[in-house]
Design a protein around this motif. Structure first.
Motif, PDB file in Angstrom:
ATOM      1  N   ASN A  99      35.557  36.084  42.166  1.00 46.37           N
ATOM      2  CA  ASN A  99      35.676  37.378  41.479  1.00 46.37           C
ATOM      3  C   ASN A  99      35.745  37.243  39.963  1.00 46.37           C
ATOM      4  O   ASN A  99      36.049  38.210  39.269  1.00 46.37           O
ATOM      5  N   SER A 100      35.467  36.037  39.446  1.00 42.99           N
ATOM      6  CA  SER A 100      35.497  35.778  37.998  1.00 42.99           C
ATOM      7  C   SER A 100      36.819  36.218  37.374  1.00 42.99           C
ATOM      8  O   SER A 100      36.849  36.903  36.341  1.00 42.99           O
ATOM      9  N   LEU A 101      37.919  35.803  37.991  1.00 45.68           N
ATOM     10  CA  LEU A 101      39.258  36.079  37.481  1.00 45.68           C
ATOM     11  C   LEU A 101      39.854  34.764  37.004  1.00 45.68           C
ATOM     12  O   LEU A 101      40.038  33.840  37.796  1.00 45.68           O
ATOM     13  N   GLY A 102      40.145  34.684  35.720  1.00 44.37           N
ATOM     14  CA  GLY A 102      40.539  33.414  35.143  1.00 44.37           C
ATOM     15  C   GLY A 102      42.022  33.161  35.053  1.00 44.37           C
ATOM     16  O   GLY A 102      42.453  32.183  34.454  1.00 44.37           O
ATOM     17  N   SER A 103      42.843  34.030  35.654  1.00 45.55           N
ATOM     18  CA  SER A 103      44.290  33.874  35.548  1.00 45.55           C
ATOM     19  C   SER A 103      44.959  34.388  36.810  1.00 45.55           C
ATOM     20  O   SER A 103      44.530  35.394  37.393  1.00 45.55           O
ATOM     21  N   SER A 104      46.031  33.727  37.205  1.00 44.32           N
ATOM     22  CA  SER A 104      46.804  34.183  38.358  1.00 44.32           C
ATOM     23  C   SER A 104      47.591  35.447  38.035  1.00 44.32           C
ATOM     24  O   SER A 104      48.103  36.107  38.934  1.00 44.32           O
ATOM     25  N   GLN A 105      47.693  35.787  36.747  1.00 42.81           N
ATOM     26  CA  GLN A 105      48.514  36.908  36.323  1.00 42.81           C
ATOM     27  C   GLN A 105      47.710  38.179  36.024  1.00 42.81           C
ATOM     28  O   GLN A 105      48.263  39.180  35.601  1.00 42.81           O
ATOM     29  N   VAL A 106      46.413  38.149  36.255  1.00 40.61           N
ATOM     30  CA  VAL A 106      45.594  39.313  35.933  1.00 40.61           C
ATOM     31  C   VAL A 106      45.987  40.493  36.826  1.00 40.61           C
ATOM     32  O   VAL A 106      46.324  40.325  37.997  1.00 40.61           O
ATOM     33  N   ASP A 107      45.973  41.689  36.242  1.00 35.82           N
ATOM     34  CA  ASP A 107      46.318  42.911  36.978  1.00 35.82           C
ATOM     35  C   ASP A 107      45.117  43.307  37.840  1.00 35.82           C
ATOM     36  O   ASP A 107      44.053  43.621  37.334  1.00 35.82           O
ATOM     37  N   ILE A 108      45.299  43.305  39.168  1.00 35.70           N
ATOM     38  CA  ILE A 108      44.179  43.582  40.069  1.00 35.70           C
ATOM     39  C   ILE A 108      44.343  44.899  40.827  1.00 35.70           C
ATOM     40  O   ILE A 108      43.495  45.224  41.663  1.00 35.70           O
ATOM     41  N   GLU A 109      45.392  45.655  40.551  1.00 32.41           N
ATOM     42  CA  GLU A 109      45.610  46.900  41.293  1.00 32.41           C
ATOM     43  C   GLU A 109      44.393  47.824  41.175  1.00 32.41           C
ATOM     44  O   GLU A 109      43.858  48.027  40.079  1.00 32.41           O
ATOM     45  N   ASP A 110      43.940  48.345  42.314  1.00 29.98           N
ATOM     46  CA  ASP A 110      42.787  49.238  42.422  1.00 29.98           C
ATOM     47  C   ASP A 110      41.453  48.551  42.127  1.00 29.98           C
ATOM     48  O   ASP A 110      40.415  49.213  42.076  1.00 29.98           O
ATOM     49  N   LYS A 111      41.445  47.249  41.958  1.00 31.97           N
ATOM     50  CA  LYS A 111      40.205  46.517  41.700  1.00 31.97           C
ATOM     51  C   LYS A 111      39.564  46.107  43.025  1.00 31.97           C
ATOM     52  O   LYS A 111      40.246  45.636  43.929  1.00 31.97           O
ATOM     53  N   GLU A 112      38.246  46.301  43.150  1.00 28.15           N
ATOM     54  CA  GLU A 112      37.544  45.861  44.346  1.00 28.15           C
ATOM     55  C   GLU A 112      37.306  44.358  44.264  1.00 28.15           C
ATOM     56  O   GLU A 112      36.681  43.863  43.322  1.00 28.15           O
ATOM     57  N   LEU A 113      37.821  43.644  45.258  1.00 22.59           N
ATOM     58  CA  LEU A 113      37.698  42.199  45.305  1.00 22.59           C
ATOM     59  C   LEU A 113      36.755  41.797  46.432  1.00 22.59           C
ATOM     60  O   LEU A 113      36.637  42.482  47.444  1.00 22.59           O
ATOM     61  N   PHE A 114      36.099  40.650  46.246  1.00 19.36           N
ATOM     62  CA  PHE A 114      35.217  40.090  47.256  1.00 19.36           C
ATOM     63  C   PHE A 114      35.906  38.850  47.820  1.00 19.36           C
ATOM     64  O   PHE A 114      36.254  37.930  47.073  1.00 19.36           O
ATOM     65  N   ILE A 115      36.127  38.869  49.128  1.00 18.51           N
ATOM     66  CA  ILE A 115      36.929  37.824  49.769  1.00 18.51           C
ATOM     67  C   ILE A 115      36.028  36.954  50.642  1.00 18.51           C
ATOM     68  O   ILE A 115      35.533  37.408  51.684  1.00 18.51           O
ATOM     69  N   PRO A 116      35.780  35.705  50.244  1.00 18.92           N
ATOM     70  CA  PRO A 116      34.960  34.806  51.061  1.00 18.92           C
ATOM     71  C   PRO A 116      35.804  34.235  52.206  1.00 18.92           C
ATOM     72  O   PRO A 116      36.980  33.910  52.016  1.00 18.92           O
ATOM     73  N   ALA A 117      35.184  34.100  53.359  1.00 16.49           N
ATOM     74  CA  ALA A 117      35.877  33.492  54.499  1.00 16.49           C
ATOM     75  C   ALA A 117      35.641  31.985  54.458  1.00 16.49           C
ATOM     76  O   ALA A 117      35.038  31.386  55.359  1.00 16.49           O
ATOM     77  N   ALA A 118      36.115  31.363  53.393  1.00 19.14           N
ATOM     78  CA  ALA A 118      35.871  29.939  53.171  1.00 19.14           C
ATOM     79  C   ALA A 118      36.862  29.420  52.133  1.00 19.14           C
ATOM     80  O   ALA A 118      37.596  30.190  51.511  1.00 19.14           O
ATOM     81  N   ALA A 119      36.864  28.111  51.944  1.00 19.43           N
ATOM     82  CA  ALA A 119      37.711  27.484  50.927  1.00 19.43           C
ATOM     83  C   ALA A 119      36.843  26.617  50.029  1.00 19.43           C
ATOM     84  O   ALA A 119      36.049  25.807  50.516  1.00 19.43           O
ATOM     85  N   GLY A 120      36.951  26.815  48.742  1.00 21.68           N
ATOM     86  CA  GLY A 120      36.154  26.056  47.796  1.00 21.68           C
ATOM     87  C   GLY A 120      36.112  26.766  46.460  1.00 21.68           C
ATOM     88  O   GLY A 120      36.876  27.714  46.226  1.00 21.68           O
ATOM     89  N   LEU A 121      35.240  26.335  45.574  1.00 26.77           N
ATOM     90  CA  LEU A 121      35.100  26.947  44.260  1.00 26.77           C
ATOM     91  C   LEU A 121      33.714  27.562  44.117  1.00 26.77           C
ATOM     92  O   LEU A 121      32.707  26.947  44.472  1.00 26.77           O
ATOM     93  N   PHE A 122      33.672  28.792  43.592  1.00 22.12           N
ATOM     94  CA  PHE A 122      32.416  29.453  43.267  1.00 22.12           C
ATOM     95  C   PHE A 122      32.134  29.218  41.785  1.00 22.12           C
ATOM     96  O   PHE A 122      32.923  29.592  40.918  1.00 22.12           O
ATOM     97  N   ILE A 123      31.008  28.585  41.510  1.00 20.71           N
ATOM     98  CA  ILE A 123      30.652  28.193  40.146  1.00 20.71           C
ATOM     99  C   ILE A 123      29.637  29.195  39.617  1.00 20.71           C
ATOM    100  O   ILE A 123      28.516  29.285  40.112  1.00 20.71           O
ATOM    101  N   SER A 124      30.031  29.949  38.607  1.00 15.60           N
ATOM    102  CA  SER A 124      29.183  31.000  38.064  1.00 15.60           C
ATOM    103  C   SER A 124      27.995  30.407  37.316  1.00 15.60           C
ATOM    104  O   SER A 124      28.153  29.491  36.502  1.00 15.60           O
ATOM    105  N   GLU A 125      26.797  30.945  37.606  1.00 17.23           N
ATOM    106  CA  GLU A 125      25.602  30.515  36.884  1.00 17.23           C
ATOM    107  C   GLU A 125      25.654  30.972  35.427  1.00 17.23           C
ATOM    108  O   GLU A 125      25.040  30.356  34.557  1.00 17.23           O
TER     109      GLU A 125
END
Length: 302
Positions: A99-125
């Protein structure tokens, strides 16, 4: 070898070669929507997500090809990246990088998130945040990894990969630092009589008086959005931060960064000056979130 047998072998080879490509396809924009992350008989989408996550772990443990399914979820009041990752049995860095979120502290309330059913890192092009640049610079040959489209963005998926120690430090530790080591607060955040116009108006930041030429430091890791001149603010710099904040440094004697620079907390932004509409050497400092302004005194260390 008969012609029929040759045809069967060719078809088998093509099917086998395409397996990795099939696994790299996504569902387009038709991601199943999660209304809640609570387990119940009626919450079939959440049950399906958990089955997909379990299947992913079983497939990777057995070194089999896996299918990566993606879900949508609108974050609710009280949700954090850590809580959502825990409820979905995936690492927080997987959720953050997808979701291109660079901090554990970012405010995500009401934000649409995309949840992968996997474990790993998504590397943005097309990395935009400090943390994304760290990840893409560390993982070599990332373009050889499976490619996915999530919400219109292209990612490469490094299955099983986790944040390095440095990346975890930046992700979990996003506390602000003071932009000046030595200064005197001369004007607070809020309504005030402008020293330039003599009229009452909103002061969207704080003024910190300091010796001309003093180092102005970046308050948090980020990317320089602007570094230019304005008749009111003089030489100024705006930095985009992974936490969702923007910081603004005005009346600089000169800037030490340019647009697009990656910059870390405590790194030099520029030097205290009195350019623009200013009555003396000082730093005008703002913190912005979305279209609003925050009082820096509530967030900076005392």
């Amino acid at each position: 070898m008969t012609k029929k047998l040759l045809t069967i072998l060719v078809l088998f080879f093509l099917l086998f070669s395409a397996a990795g490509t099939i696994c790299a396809q996504t569902q387009g924009e038709n991601y199943p929507e999660l209304e809640t992350l609570q387990s119940s008989r009626s919450n079939k989408v959440y049950a399906r997500l958990m089955q997909d996550v379990e299947q992913y772990y079983m497939d990777t443990a057995a070194h089999r090809n896996f299918s990566l399914n993606i879900y949508r979820y609108k974050a609710q009041k009280g949700d954090t990246l850590i809580k959502i990752a825990s409820r979905c049995s995936i690492p927080s860095e997987t959720l953050a990088t997808a979701n291109s979120l660079g901090s554990s502290q970012v405010d995500i309330e009401d934000k649409e998130l995309f949840i992968p059913a996997a474990a790993g890192l998504f590397i943005s092009e097309d990395p935009q945040f400090f943390l994304e640049f760290l990840v893409i610079s560390r993982i070599e040959n990332y373009k050889e990894l499976p490619q996915y489209e999530i919400n219109g963005k292209t990612f490469y998926f490094a299955a099983g990969e986790r944040f390095s120690m440095t990346e975890r430090l930046y992700f979990f530790n996003n506390n602000l630092v003071k932009p000046l080591k030595d200064s005197v607060l001369t004007s607070e955040f809020g309504m005030r009589i402008s020293p330039i116009t003599g009229t009452e108006k909103m002061h969207n930041g704080i003024d910190l008086a300091a010796k001309a030429g003093s180092d102005v430091l970046c308050c948090q890791n980020g990317i320089v959005l602007e570094s230019t001149y304005d008749d009111v603010y003089g030489n100024y710099v705006i930095v985009n931060h992974d936490s969702g904040l923007q910081s603004f440094y005005a009346h600089l004697q000169e800037s030490a960064v340019k647009k697009g620079d990656k910059i870390a907390a405590n790194q030099l932004v520029g030097y205290v000056g009195t350019t623009g509409a200013s009555t003396g050497p000082h730093l005008h400092f703002e913190l912005r979130q979305g279209s609003g302004f925050l009082d820096p005194q509530n967030l900076l260390p005392r």
